[in-house]
Design a protein around this motif. Structure first.
Motif, PDB file in Angstrom:
ATOM      1  N   TYR A 253       0.832  -1.206   0.000  1.00 30.88           N
ATOM      2  CA  TYR A 253       0.000   0.000   0.000  1.00 30.88           C
ATOM      3  C   TYR A 253       0.875   1.268   0.000  1.00 30.88           C
ATOM      4  O   TYR A 253       0.542   2.251  -0.665  1.00 30.88           O
ATOM      5  N   VAL A 254       2.001   1.221   0.711  1.00 30.90           N
ATOM      6  CA  VAL A 254       2.924   2.370   0.703  1.00 30.90           C
ATOM      7  C   VAL A 254       3.502   2.565  -0.703  1.00 30.90           C
ATOM      8  O   VAL A 254       3.590   3.681  -1.207  1.00 30.90           O
ATOM      9  N   GLY A 255       3.856   1.460  -1.349  1.00 27.13           N
ATOM     10  CA  GLY A 255       4.449   1.539  -2.685  1.00 27.13           C
ATOM     11  C   GLY A 255       3.433   1.822  -3.779  1.00 27.13           C
ATOM     12  O   GLY A 255       3.756   2.433  -4.797  1.00 27.13           O
ATOM     13  N   LYS A 256       2.189   1.362  -3.610  1.00 28.34           N
ATOM     14  CA  LYS A 256       1.168   1.519  -4.642  1.00 28.34           C
ATOM     15  C   LYS A 256      -0.217   1.693  -4.013  1.00 28.34           C
ATOM     16  O   LYS A 256      -1.016   0.740  -3.943  1.00 28.34           O
ATOM     17  N   PRO A 257      -0.520   2.917  -3.569  1.00 29.78           N
ATOM     18  CA  PRO A 257      -1.780   3.177  -2.843  1.00 29.78           C
ATOM     19  C   PRO A 257      -3.034   2.837  -3.654  1.00 29.78           C
ATOM     20  O   PRO A 257      -4.079   2.527  -3.074  1.00 29.78           O
ATOM     21  N   GLU A 258      -2.942   2.873  -4.988  1.00 28.23           N
ATOM     22  CA  GLU A 258      -4.130   2.597  -5.814  1.00 28.23           C
ATOM     23  C   GLU A 258      -4.652   1.168  -5.637  1.00 28.23           C
ATOM     24  O   GLU A 258      -5.759   0.858  -6.082  1.00 28.23           O
ATOM     25  N   LEU A 259      -3.863   0.293  -5.035  1.00 30.72           N
ATOM     26  CA  LEU A 259      -4.290  -1.101  -4.869  1.00 30.72           C
ATOM     27  C   LEU A 259      -5.453  -1.269  -3.908  1.00 30.72           C
ATOM     28  O   LEU A 259      -6.131  -2.293  -3.921  1.00 30.72           O
ATOM     29  N   VAL A 260      -5.665  -0.266  -3.046  1.00 30.93           N
ATOM     30  CA  VAL A 260      -6.667  -0.447  -1.988  1.00 30.93           C
ATOM     31  C   VAL A 260      -7.735   0.639  -2.000  1.00 30.93           C
ATOM     32  O   VAL A 260      -7.596   1.661  -2.662  1.00 30.93           O
ATOM     33  N   LYS A 261      -8.793   0.381  -1.219  1.00 26.98           N
ATOM     34  CA  LYS A 261      -9.798   1.403  -0.957  1.00 26.98           C
ATOM     35  C   LYS A 261      -9.788   1.692   0.538  1.00 26.98           C
ATOM     36  O   LYS A 261      -9.514   0.786   1.333  1.00 26.98           O
ATOM     37  N   LYS A 262     -10.106   2.944   0.875  1.00 29.52           N
ATOM     38  CA  LYS A 262     -10.154   3.268   2.296  1.00 29.52           C
ATOM     39  C   LYS A 262     -11.334   4.140   2.626  1.00 29.52           C
ATOM     40  O   LYS A 262     -11.948   4.741   1.735  1.00 29.52           O
ATOM     41  N   GLU A 263     -11.618   4.205   3.920  1.00 29.25           N
ATOM     42  CA  GLU A 263     -12.785   4.944   4.370  1.00 29.25           C
ATOM     43  C   GLU A 263     -12.458   5.578   5.719  1.00 29.25           C
ATOM     44  O   GLU A 263     -11.814   4.947   6.560  1.00 29.25           O
ATOM     45  N   LYS A 264     -12.851   6.827   5.899  1.00 28.82           N
ATOM     46  CA  LYS A 264     -12.609   7.517   7.179  1.00 28.82           C
ATOM     47  C   LYS A 264     -13.631   7.069   8.209  1.00 28.82           C
ATOM     48  O   LYS A 264     -14.816   7.014   7.908  1.00 28.82           O
TER      49      LYS A 264
END
Ligand code: AGV
Ligand code: CA
Length: 310
Positions: A253-264
């Protein structure tokens, strides 16, 4: 370029995370430390040094932690670091640029973060104990931290702790030291939490092992395959000992943030009693980015391609 400090706890996926982090072009790794949580600190530190010497030209001394948690990991799991440390591929006669630091993990964190001209991403794939200690000893590091990326916690009803006197709602890294989670939550640092919601989507399945076997002509892929051969395979159903790529996903995720989805979400942590280590939604809580979804195939391609760079 991202400036990263890595603190891990010596599990197989922690050590693979270090190996992959060293292959990322846009990461400037300024420090590494290890804590004997899901491992013993000596082999965790030694194996880390050997991975740096073997798979990177960078000089980076590894700082051991002396911290202890409230709820120890099962010994079976903690033994894995000894096996990685003993692997022939890490023990060839070679120049040893990187050694064991004479600083403790929390001291090394403070020193590296304060000395960095850029704000630092603190990547933690074990309990938050060392970070909590450095924040207490040197509160000025808070402003020098870009964000914390942590493998830990979950908002699911079911965590991954199956222990006496616990109700099973916590994730292990949070359960090992719940007070440390509280300490870090009490700061204003941005927190990206790679929770079980996303890591549950990347179990170590037989088809992944097979893929690595077929690509073992690449030394890095072979190294990964051998490391993961140390941990139990997923056969027909998920058990307490099923292995996921928890930390590797966090690192990817640090190297390629587009791999994941996130939510606050606003969340809190329970520090005592049968639910200790549980993280849960609450209005009085602090805001955290919960990483709760992943492009599974994209993730496995990304990490396998990184390993091929060796
Ligand atoms: O809870 C996940 C964390 C990750 O940082 N660790 C393993 C990863 O390094 C603890 C853990 C939970 N279940 C495990 C664990 C298992 N079955 N084997 C080893 N460690
Ligand atoms: Ca870990």
């Amino acid at each position: 370029m991202q400036t990263v400090y890595f603190n891990h706890d010596g599990g197989v996926d922690d050590l693979i995370s270090l190996f992959l982090l060293l292959q990322m072009d846009d990461v400037n790794l300024i420090g590494v430390s290890a804590i004997g949580a899901d491992s013993y600190v000596e082999p965790a530190t030694n194996a880390s040094c050997k991975i740096i010497n073997r798979f990177s030209s960078q000089q980076l001394d590894v700082a051991p932690s002396k911290e202890r948690g409230k709820n120890p990991f099962p010994k079976d799991w903690r033994m894995h670091a000894f096996l990685v440390d003993a692997m022939p591929i890490l023990n060839e006669e070679m120049d040893k640029q990187s050694t064991i630091s004479n600083k403790e993990a929390y001291e090394d964190m403070i020193e590296k973060v304060m000395a960095s001209s850029e704000k630092v991403i603190m990547l933690l794939t074990g309990p938050l104990t060392d970070l909590a200690k450095s924040l207490k000893v040197e509160p000025r590091i808070e402003d020098r931290i870009e964000r914390v990326v942590w493998m830990g916690g979950t908002l699911l009803d079911k965590g991954n702790v199956e222990e006496p006197e616990h109700d099973g709602t916590a994730e292990w890294n949070a359960y090992w030291d719940p007070e440390a989670v509280q300490t870090v939550f009490d700061t204003n640092i941005t927190i990206d939490m790679v929770a079980l919601e996303s890591t549950n989507q990347v179990p170590l399945t037989p088809d992944i092992r097979k893929r690595w076997a077929n690509e073992r002509r690449y030394e890095g892929v072979d190294f990964m395959g051998i490391c993961y051969a140390l941990v139990p395979p997923l056969t027909h159903f998920v058990t307490n000992s099923t292995y996921f790529l928890w930390d590797v996903l966090t690192t990817a995720y640090v190297g390629k943030p587009e791999l994941v989805k996130k939510e606050k979400q606003k969340i809190s942590v329970i520090t005592d009693g049968p639910s200790q280590g549980r993280t849960f939604k609450s209005e009085e809580g602090r805001t955290v980015n919960i990483i709760n979804d992943v492009d599974r195939d994209g993730f496995f391609d990304f990490m396998t391609d990184l390993a091929k760079k060796i």
